[in-house]
Motif scaffolding. Sequence first.
Motif, mmCIF file in Angstrom:
data_model
loop_
_atom_site.group_PDB
_atom_site.id
_atom_site.type_symbol
_atom_site.label_atom_id
_atom_site.label_comp_id
_atom_site.label_asym_id
_atom_site.label_seq_id
_atom_site.Cartn_x
_atom_site.Cartn_y
_atom_site.Cartn_z
ATOM 1 N N LYS A 216 -18.401 14.896 11.206
ATOM 2 C CA LYS A 216 -18.328 16.097 12.046
ATOM 3 C C LYS A 216 -19.505 16.224 13.009
ATOM 4 O O LYS A 216 -19.387 16.850 14.063
ATOM 5 C CB LYS A 216 -18.229 17.345 11.167
ATOM 6 C CG LYS A 216 -16.877 17.510 10.494
ATOM 7 C CD LYS A 216 -16.767 18.841 9.775
ATOM 8 C CE LYS A 216 -17.399 18.844 8.425
ATOM 9 N NZ LYS A 216 -16.551 18.206 7.394
ATOM 10 N N SER B 142 -12.923 19.273 9.470
ATOM 11 C CA SER B 142 -12.215 18.056 9.091
ATOM 12 C C SER B 142 -11.747 18.219 7.660
ATOM 13 O O SER B 142 -12.173 19.135 6.949
ATOM 14 C CB SER B 142 -13.115 16.824 9.222
ATOM 15 O OG SER B 142 -14.170 16.872 8.277
ATOM 16 N N MET C 168 -19.860 23.555 10.690
ATOM 17 C CA MET C 168 -19.066 22.468 10.118
ATOM 18 C C MET C 168 -18.251 23.049 8.970
ATOM 19 O O MET C 168 -18.824 23.654 8.054
ATOM 20 C CB MET C 168 -19.945 21.341 9.598
ATOM 21 C CG MET C 168 -20.700 20.582 10.659
ATOM 22 S SD MET C 168 -21.601 19.186 9.921
ATOM 23 C CE MET C 168 -22.545 18.607 11.337
ATOM 24 N N THR D 57 -12.178 17.579 14.021
ATOM 25 C CA THR D 57 -12.721 16.226 14.106
ATOM 26 C C THR D 57 -11.630 15.246 13.714
ATOM 27 O O THR D 57 -11.180 15.233 12.570
ATOM 28 C CB THR D 57 -13.940 16.062 13.180
ATOM 29 O OG1 THR D 57 -14.999 16.914 13.642
ATOM 30 C CG2 THR D 57 -14.421 14.618 13.182
ATOM 31 N N THR E 154 -18.708 15.142 16.475
ATOM 32 C CA THR E 154 -17.935 16.097 17.276
ATOM 33 C C THR E 154 -18.832 17.179 17.849
ATOM 34 O O THR E 154 -18.751 17.504 19.045
ATOM 35 C CB THR E 154 -16.825 16.724 16.424
ATOM 36 O OG1 THR E 154 -15.932 15.695 16.006
ATOM 37 C CG2 THR E 154 -16.046 17.767 17.212
ATOM 38 N N GLN F 240 -14.646 22.511 6.241
ATOM 39 C CA GLN F 240 -13.786 21.524 5.606
ATOM 40 C C GLN F 240 -12.496 22.206 5.174
ATOM 41 O O GLN F 240 -12.516 23.305 4.614
ATOM 42 C CB GLN F 240 -14.493 20.913 4.393
ATOM 43 C CG GLN F 240 -13.681 19.863 3.638
ATOM 44 C CD GLN F 240 -12.864 20.463 2.496
ATOM 45 O OE1 GLN F 240 -13.239 21.493 1.934
ATOM 46 N NE2 GLN F 240 -11.750 19.829 2.172
ATOM 47 N N THR G 140 -16.473 22.930 14.275
ATOM 48 C CA THR G 140 -15.486 21.888 14.026
ATOM 49 C C THR G 140 -15.088 21.892 12.557
ATOM 50 O O THR G 140 -15.774 22.477 11.718
ATOM 51 C CB THR G 140 -16.017 20.501 14.442
ATOM 52 O OG1 THR G 140 -14.954 19.544 14.379
ATOM 53 C CG2 THR G 140 -17.143 20.048 13.526
#
Length: 213
Positions: free
Chosen positions: A106, A99, A153, A63, A109, A155, A97
């Motif tokens: 996110k 980020s 998602m 993202t 995305t 991180q 995705t």
Amino acid sequence: MAVQIAIAYHSGYGHTEALARAVHDGAGREPGAIARMIDVSEMSEADWALLNAADAIIFGSPTYMGAVSGPFKTFMDATSRIWLDRGWQDKVAAGFTVSSSQAGDKFATLSQLSTLAAQHGMIWVSLGLLPGNNSSTGSVEDINRIGASIGVMAQANGDQGGDVAPPQSDRRTAALLGARVAEIAGRLKVGGQVAWIDDAPEGQADLSTSVPA
């Protein structure tokens, strides 16, 4: 009966590639599943052929600025001919995705990825996991620690490479998505081989298969 799973991804700094490998490993653990990773920033004719032959495509992008990366958007636009010909109609699809921020927009995305799948007439598979890390007994080691539903998602700390970030909890979550997609694609592929008998007069049964994935 082999189930072909393609992981179509772009990775700017190695974090999305780490997730793609986890998705690949998770999908490959399912009996009869064959998973392949495709970097969409350097597509070849063979790569397009793999996508077209796949039973399921799992899309992955970092993202950036609240959207998919530039190279992934270029790939999305390049699928317009396939879209026009309905080449991916009824294939299984899913997405992931990552980020550097915990939120990082996110969802935007994953919405782009699911919309791409919808435009192609694909069947979107959700993450299918309860959220983690949302109680006093939870932790960042929980599966689905970001609490997503539409897809994975993750991180990744911006000052760490793909060998370290995202953490193992996010990679395990991605592996579970890969396994879920492979299982569902396998069910649909087996179901697609079943011949159904229409309500035709006796002796004139109309045998037809369901729409292939």
